[in-house]
Motif scaffolding. Structure first.
Motif, PDB file in Angstrom:
ATOM      1  N   ASP A 276       0.844  -1.196   0.000  1.00 25.30           N
ATOM      2  CA  ASP A 276       0.000   0.000   0.000  1.00 25.30           C
ATOM      3  C   ASP A 276       0.881   1.248   0.000  1.00 25.30           C
ATOM      4  N   PRO A 277       0.680   2.167  -0.949  1.00 27.04           N
ATOM      5  CA  PRO A 277       1.515   3.374  -1.006  1.00 27.04           C
ATOM      6  C   PRO A 277       1.294   4.317   0.173  1.00 27.04           C
ATOM      7  N   LYS A 278       0.241   4.125   0.933  1.00 27.07           N
ATOM      8  CA  LYS A 278      -0.042   5.009   2.069  1.00 27.07           C
ATOM      9  C   LYS A 278       0.832   4.702   3.276  1.00 27.07           C
ATOM     10  N   LYS A 279       1.526   3.571   3.245  1.00 28.50           N
ATOM     11  CA  LYS A 279       2.332   3.184   4.403  1.00 28.50           C
ATOM     12  C   LYS A 279       3.470   4.166   4.656  1.00 28.50           C
ATOM     13  N   PHE A 280       4.128   4.629   3.580  1.00 34.43           N
ATOM     14  CA  PHE A 280       5.235   5.573   3.695  1.00 34.43           C
ATOM     15  C   PHE A 280       5.079   6.641   2.626  1.00 34.43           C
ATOM     16  N   PRO A 281       5.551   7.856   2.889  1.00 31.14           N
ATOM     17  CA  PRO A 281       5.525   8.905   1.853  1.00 31.14           C
ATOM     18  C   PRO A 281       6.623   8.652   0.819  1.00 31.14           C
ATOM     19  N   PRO A 282       6.557   9.321  -0.350  1.00 28.24           N
ATOM     20  CA  PRO A 282       7.602   9.157  -1.379  1.00 28.24           C
ATOM     21  C   PRO A 282       8.872   9.924  -1.003  1.00 28.24           C
ATOM     22  N   GLU A 283       9.605   9.381  -0.058  1.00 30.98           N
ATOM     23  CA  GLU A 283      10.831   9.996   0.444  1.00 30.98           C
ATOM     24  C   GLU A 283      11.896   8.915   0.599  1.00 30.98           C
ATOM     25  N   ARG A 284      13.113   9.343   0.873  1.00 32.31           N
ATOM     26  CA  ARG A 284      14.209   8.404   1.143  1.00 32.31           C
ATOM     27  C   ARG A 284      14.385   8.315   2.660  1.00 32.31           C
ATOM     28  N   TRP A 285      14.187   7.124   3.221  1.00 32.38           N
ATOM     29  CA  TRP A 285      14.326   6.925   4.664  1.00 32.38           C
ATOM     30  C   TRP A 285      15.479   5.958   4.917  1.00 32.38           C
ATOM     31  N   PHE A 286      16.350   6.350   5.846  1.00 32.82           N
ATOM     32  CA  PHE A 286      17.511   5.523   6.174  1.00 32.82           C
ATOM     33  C   PHE A 286      17.579   5.358   7.687  1.00 32.82           C
TER      34      PHE A 286
ATOM     35  N   LEU B  93      15.021   2.641   2.636  1.00 30.95           N
ATOM     36  CA  LEU B  93      13.709   2.468   2.016  1.00 30.95           C
ATOM     37  C   LEU B  93      13.496   3.526   0.948  1.00 30.95           C
ATOM     38  N   HIS B  94      13.066   3.070  -0.238  1.00 27.07           N
ATOM     39  CA  HIS B  94      12.714   3.946  -1.362  1.00 27.07           C
ATOM     40  C   HIS B  94      11.409   3.456  -1.966  1.00 27.07           C
ATOM     41  N   ARG B  95      10.566   4.379  -2.405  1.00 26.42           N
ATOM     42  CA  ARG B  95       9.378   3.998  -3.167  1.00 26.42           C
ATOM     43  C   ARG B  95       9.665   4.133  -4.658  1.00 26.42           C
ATOM     44  N   GLN B  96       9.185   3.151  -5.438  1.00 26.07           N
ATOM     45  CA  GLN B  96       9.323   3.162  -6.888  1.00 26.07           C
ATOM     46  C   GLN B  96       7.940   3.201  -7.539  1.00 26.07           C
ATOM     47  N   ALA B  97       7.913   3.127  -8.848  1.00 26.99           N
ATOM     48  CA  ALA B  97       6.644   3.102  -9.568  1.00 26.99           C
ATOM     49  C   ALA B  97       5.901   1.798  -9.291  1.00 26.99           C
ATOM     50  N   ASP B  98       4.594   1.809  -9.561  1.00 27.43           N
ATOM     51  CA  ASP B  98       3.726   0.625  -9.430  1.00 27.43           C
ATOM     52  C   ASP B  98       3.612   0.140  -7.991  1.00 27.43           C
ATOM     53  N   ASN B  99       3.781   1.056  -7.038  1.00 30.07           N
ATOM     54  CA  ASN B  99       3.683   0.703  -5.611  1.00 30.07           C
ATOM     55  C   ASN B  99       4.714  -0.342  -5.188  1.00 30.07           C
ATOM     56  N   VAL B 100       5.859  -0.323  -5.874  1.00 26.64           N
ATOM     57  CA  VAL B 100       6.979  -1.189  -5.506  1.00 26.64           C
ATOM     58  C   VAL B 100       7.914  -0.401  -4.600  1.00 26.64           C
ATOM     59  N   TRP B 101       8.322  -1.012  -3.505  1.00 22.83           N
ATOM     60  CA  TRP B 101       9.219  -0.366  -2.543  1.00 22.83           C
ATOM     61  C   TRP B 101      10.529  -1.122  -2.501  1.00 22.83           C
ATOM     62  N   ARG B 102      11.613  -0.388  -2.607  1.00 26.53           N
ATOM     63  CA  ARG B 102      12.957  -0.955  -2.485  1.00 26.53           C
ATOM     64  C   ARG B 102      13.375  -0.887  -1.023  1.00 26.53           C
ATOM     65  N   ILE B 103      13.720  -2.044  -0.446  1.00 27.22           N
ATOM     66  CA  ILE B 103      14.246  -2.103   0.917  1.00 27.22           C
ATOM     67  C   ILE B 103      15.635  -2.721   0.845  1.00 27.22           C
ATOM     68  N   ASP B 104      16.627  -2.026   1.407  1.00 26.54           N
ATOM     69  CA  ASP B 104      17.998  -2.539   1.482  1.00 26.54           C
ATOM     70  C   ASP B 104      18.315  -2.878   2.929  1.00 26.54           C
ATOM     71  N   PHE B 105      18.749  -4.105   3.177  1.00 23.81           N
ATOM     72  CA  PHE B 105      19.161  -4.541   4.517  1.00 23.81           C
ATOM     73  C   PHE B 105      20.654  -4.835   4.513  1.00 23.81           C
ATOM     74  N   ASP B 106      21.375  -4.245   5.459  1.00 16.21           N
ATOM     75  CA  ASP B 106      22.780  -4.600   5.664  1.00 16.21           C
ATOM     76  C   ASP B 106      22.819  -5.990   6.296  1.00 16.21           C
ATOM     77  N   LEU B 107      23.591  -6.906   5.687  1.00 17.11           N
ATOM     78  CA  LEU B 107      23.633  -8.283   6.174  1.00 17.11           C
ATOM     79  C   LEU B 107      24.933  -8.630   6.881  1.00 17.11           C
ATOM     80  N   GLY B 108      25.996  -7.890   6.610  1.00 17.34           N
ATOM     81  CA  GLY B 108      27.300  -8.280   7.133  1.00 17.34           C
ATOM     82  C   GLY B 108      28.008  -9.230   6.189  1.00 17.34           C
ATOM     83  N   TRP B 109      29.327  -9.333   6.346  1.00 14.62           N
ATOM     84  CA  TRP B 109      30.155 -10.075   5.417  1.00 14.62           C
ATOM     85  C   TRP B 109      29.952 -11.592   5.530  1.00 14.62           C
ATOM     86  N   ASP B 110      29.542 -12.062   6.691  1.00 18.41           N
ATOM     87  CA  ASP B 110      29.428 -13.510   6.901  1.00 18.41           C
ATOM     88  C   ASP B 110      28.143 -14.100   6.349  1.00 18.41           C
ATOM     89  N   ALA B 111      27.236 -13.263   5.870  1.00 14.95           N
ATOM     90  CA  ALA B 111      25.962 -13.765   5.362  1.00 14.95           C
ATOM     91  C   ALA B 111      26.165 -14.611   4.103  1.00 14.95           C
TER      92      ALA B 111
END
Length: 558
Positions: free
Chosen positions: A214-224, A238-256
């Motif tokens: 749902d696009p209402k969950k977060f505004p169209p901003e860059r959140w870190f 967190l980034h919002r993209q077109a088509d209500n797709v959200w990019r989430i980046d998680f730091d995993l560490g080198w051992d992942a």
């Protein structure tokens, strides 16, 4: 996984070159139909330079990949005829927010100024970007895009390059006066030339998860987030993209384990911990990547030029990959045209590497600093980072020290050999080597923007306060610039409408809000000379024709 995009399949078409008795020679061949290769193709075709693009695939990139495009990228795409489609489909944003634990510590605005045509950033999946550039190439007679054409050998000759190409219907050879290698970080062309890209691989791994929600969950901003409760000890973007797709980046560490972390059964719990159990989402695409910052020593190898990730590579924080790549393409296209037409010295082509190596070093430096701040490698670095974050909430002096991915801005090529150093004093950011500023104007009585007036030619910007500033003698000299061997189109930026008849090669626009005057620190008679890639190459307080011509000669490598 969910799929919000239908990937096109482009037809392989047998080219006439495959039936020729001997290899056909082309002015320019581009290897790689990614964003950088296609931008270069469009730019060259708009310069009336015939260009062939070879790609071993028959579709656009899979996965969202590059998603953040800066204002400079959009300004260039406007000139290439694609900008409006990108903005219409993309998610516009200017505001970013930085969190520590659960608390916002500050926010920032990527475009604090008004009266620009384009925003600070848009977010859009790379496959849309590529699709729109394919459409644009297909509109241009000078561009020939060939799918399922794989380059398997490159041979430098005296003044040209021979390429061996494999297709579904067999192999053939073509020749090129110049080749532009845009075939990515693992460039086959670079390897076939016996060259390498050197730099640093960071011992860390990040997970990209594209989710639909749902696009209402977060505004169209860059959140870190630094050290969020849902991903303790690590970071999340967190980034919002077109088509209500959200990019989430998680730091995993080198051992992942990269293969394990890409599995939906590992990703979905992470996303649920972030969003909460009550938020519905679907996973669309995922990838695990490792940071790399590296570049080639030089971006020119004889008659082969390297651009984009083939020439230089940075970590994704800061959105510097595609943004710097399209600047490579724009920097090179006009120079090739000028040299091929005999309007510039051959040495002008060396300035491509000089200028873009400088830009790559700046991007690599910023990207490396971002990576070190986001993922500190020792306890001292972590203590410093956390202290900076805590201070940043209440003290503005600490905020510039926070580096959650210093976002892409175009490097100022202040040391370029093509610049004419200032002889007069100015008090503004638009120095020789910087992109020209934008600003709201009236053009033929209609609302427009300054950058829309600049095409792929040399432009002169002359500021005038009144009609008396435009004497007949001055107008004659301005008009004569358009008759130079390499024409200079003059745009008179006036404080208000002026009752004056302008000669050919001179256009008048009205600085209706005074922003162009302010941003160029202009007064009556101030003159700026811009290159075909819209970078300022010289400026002076009072127009002098001889000085302008000399500055253009310098910008042409003469």
């Amino acid at each position: 996984m969910l799929n919000t995009y239908n990937f096109p399949e482009f037809d392989y078409i047998r080219s006439a070159d495959q039936d020729a008795d001997r290899p056909v020679k082309h002015p320019v061949v581009i290897i790689g139909a990614g964003p950088v290769g296609m931008a270069a193709a469009v730019d060259l075709a708009q310069h009336d330079v015939p260009v062939v693009v070879l790609d071993d695939n028959n579709t656009v990139s899979v996965g969202s990949r590059a998603v953040c495009y800066a204002k400079r990228f959009l300004d260039i795409s406007d000139r290439l005829g694609v900008g409006q489609r990108l903005v219409d489909k993309g998610v516009t944003w200017n505001v970013g927010r930085v969190f520590l634990d659960e608390e916002q510590i500050y926010s920032f605005n990527m475009l604090p100024e008004d009266h620009h045509r384009r925003p600070g950033f848009i977010n859009l999946q790379q496959y849309y970007l590529e699709e729109y550039y394919v459409d644009r190439i297909n509109q241009l007679e000078k561009a020939d895009l060939r799918w399922k054409n794989k380059v398997v050998n490159v041979a430098q000759n005296d003044g040209y390059v021979t390429l061996s190409v494999e297709t579904p219907e067999g192999a053939y050879q073509i020749e090129a006066e110049y080749v532009i290698a845009c075939d990515g970080a693992n460039s086959r062309v670079r390897a076939m030339c016996g060259l390498e890209s050197k730099g640093q691989i960071f011992q860390d791994r990040f997970l990209i998860a594209d989710v639909v929600m749902d696009p209402k969950k977060f505004p169209p901003e860059r959140w870190f987030w630094f050290n969020p409760p849902f991903h303790e000890g690590q970071s999340t973007l967190l980034h919002r993209q077109a088509d209500n797709v959200w990019r989430i980046d998680f730091d995993l560490g080198w051992d992942a384990d990269p293969e394990e972390e890409k599995k939906p059964e590992k990703i979905i719990p992470r996303v649920k911990a972030f969003l909460g159990d009550d938020v519905e989402f679907e996973l669309e695409w995922a990838s695990v990547y490792t940071f790399t910052c590296r570049r080639m020593d030089k971006f020119r190898h004889g008659n082969i030029f390297f651009a984009g990730d083939a020439a230089h590579q940075v970590s994704p924080f800061g959105a510097r990959g595609a943004n710097s790549g399209i600047e490579d393409a724009e920097n090179l296209a006009w120079k090739l045209k000028m040299v091929m037409q005999g309007d510039a010295a051959p040495a002008l082509l060396d300035s491509y590497s000089d200028e873009r190596v400088f830009a790559a070093d700046e991007n690599i430096l910023n990207s490396t600093r971002s990576t070190d701040f986001i993922t500190p490698k020792n306890q001292i670095s972590r203590v410093f980072r956390d202290a900076v974050l805590k201070l940043a909430k209440n003290y503005s002096f600490a905020r510039p020290l926070v580096n959650s991915g210093r976002l892409s801005v175009p490097p100022f090529l202040t040391e370029s050999p093509l610049n004419t150093p200032d002889q007069d004093k100015f008090n503004c950011k638009v120095v020789p080597g910087a992109p020209c500023t934008d600003g709201s104007i009236l053009r033929a009585g209609k609302e427009d923007f300054l950058l829309s007036c600049l095409g792929n030619v040399f432009n002169g910007l002359l500021y005038a306060e009144s009609a008396s500033d435009l004497t007949p003698e001055l107008l004659t000299e301005l008009s004569s610039l358009a008759e130079q061997p390499v024409p200079i189109k003059t745009i008179v930026v006036a404080a208000h409408e002026l009752a004056v008849e302008l000669p050919s090669g001179v256009e008048l626009v009205v600085d209706q809000y005074g922003v162009v005057k302010e941003r160029l620190d202009a007064a009556a008679g101030t003159f700026y000379l811009t290159r075909p890639d819209q970078l300022v190459t010289a400026r002076m307080r009072q127009f002098n024709r001889e000085s302008v011509v000399a500055a253009q000669h310098k910008a042409l490598g003469k």
